[in-house]
Enzyme design. Structure first.
Site, PDB file in Angstrom:
ATOM      1  CE1 TYR A   1      68.324  16.333  78.075  1.00 42.34           C
ATOM      2  CE2 TYR A   1      66.994  15.697  76.177  1.00 42.34           C
ATOM      3  CZ  TYR A   1      68.050  16.421  76.725  1.00 42.34           C
ATOM      4  OH  TYR A   1      68.798  17.234  75.909  1.00 42.34           O
TER       5      TYR A   1
ATOM      6  CB  SER B   1      66.886  19.441  74.024  1.00 39.43           C
ATOM      7  OG  SER B   1      66.627  18.308  73.219  1.00 39.43           O
TER       8      SER B   1
END
Length: 252
Positions: free
Chosen positions: A146, A132
């Site tokens: 995350y 990501s």
């Protein structure tokens, strides 16, 4: 016919990788927990598809998957399974966050290593770890776990790429680092993206182009390329405040 293995193929980016790799003529091995969705996808595709039910939250399932495929040549591995948890670290659900780390990092690591050893021995292959843009930033207040989990994916892939080059290995590795993508990720993480997301179709098309060019870090939108480049120039305290402000907006 070449074969691609895709984890987390039941929805979003994983599902789109299946479609676009099928268009390229790959036979597919798809894993996920929701087998009925994989069966629906299999009916749609015009290539051989093998479905393997796997809950990658469990280490046993990861090793079982590697064992099942030990005699199958895998040409492309899309190491995609993962999800996010949003909110203040003081308040987020412990079990959900630990589960996220198990899938995003532990399962990713086990399958990356196992498939890499297999491909190195076979003398061919390309692995794409799905990270990501969060993994390219120094941290993400209100989605701290995350961001940390995806930083692990980026760091591991970068380090392994250097080792493979020094060994003269024919195996290639890449890491996909998208920003917001319009998938079910939002619902799983309990967030509402405050920035307009890119489509899974565009994200996967850019990922495959990057793999074709043997790119290590693939950031599939111009806006996110600018943002991640800016992150190297901005002082960390300012960048963390900006990131935290953006994350708060996601919480609705």
């Amino acid at each position: 016919m070449k074969t691609a293995l895709i984890t987390g193929a039941t929805s979003g980016i994983g599902r789109e990788f299946a479609r676009q790799l099928a268009e390229r003529g790959y036979s597919l091995i798809l894993t996920g927990r929701r087998v009925e969705r994989l069966e629906e996808l299999k009916e749609e595709l015009q290539v051989p598809v093998e479905i393997i039910e796997a809950d990658l939250n469990k280490k046993k399932a990861c090793f079982a998957l590697l064992k099942k495929l030990e005699n199958t040549q895998i040409d492309v591995f899309i190491n995609n399974a993962g999800f996010g948890v949003a909110g203040s670290f003081l308040d987020t659900d412990m079990d959900k966050e630990v589960s996220m780390i198990k899938v995003n990092d532990v399962a990713m690591h086990i399958l990356f290593k196992g498939m890499l050893q297999k491909m190195h021995q076979a003398g061919t292959g390309h692995i794409l770890n799905v990270g990501s843009s969060a993994g390219l930033l120094p941290g993400g207040p209100y989605m701290a776990g995350y961001y940390a989990s995806k930083a692990y994916v980026v760091s591991l892939t970068r380090g392994v790429a250097v080792e493979l080059k020094e060994k003269g290995s024919p195996v290639k590795v890449s890491v996909l680092c998208p920003g917001p993508v319009d998938t079910e990720f939002n619902d799983t993480a309990d967030v509402v993206f405050s920035l307009k997301g890119i489509s899974p179709e565009f994200c996967v098309a850019e990922a495959l182009k990057g793999m074709d060019r043997n790119k290590l870090i693939i950031v599939p939108s111009f806006r996110m390329k600018l943002a991640t480049t800016f992150s190297h120039l901005a002082p960390y305290p300012i960048l963390l405040k900006l990131t935290g402000r953006q994350q708060k907006k996601k919480l609705g």
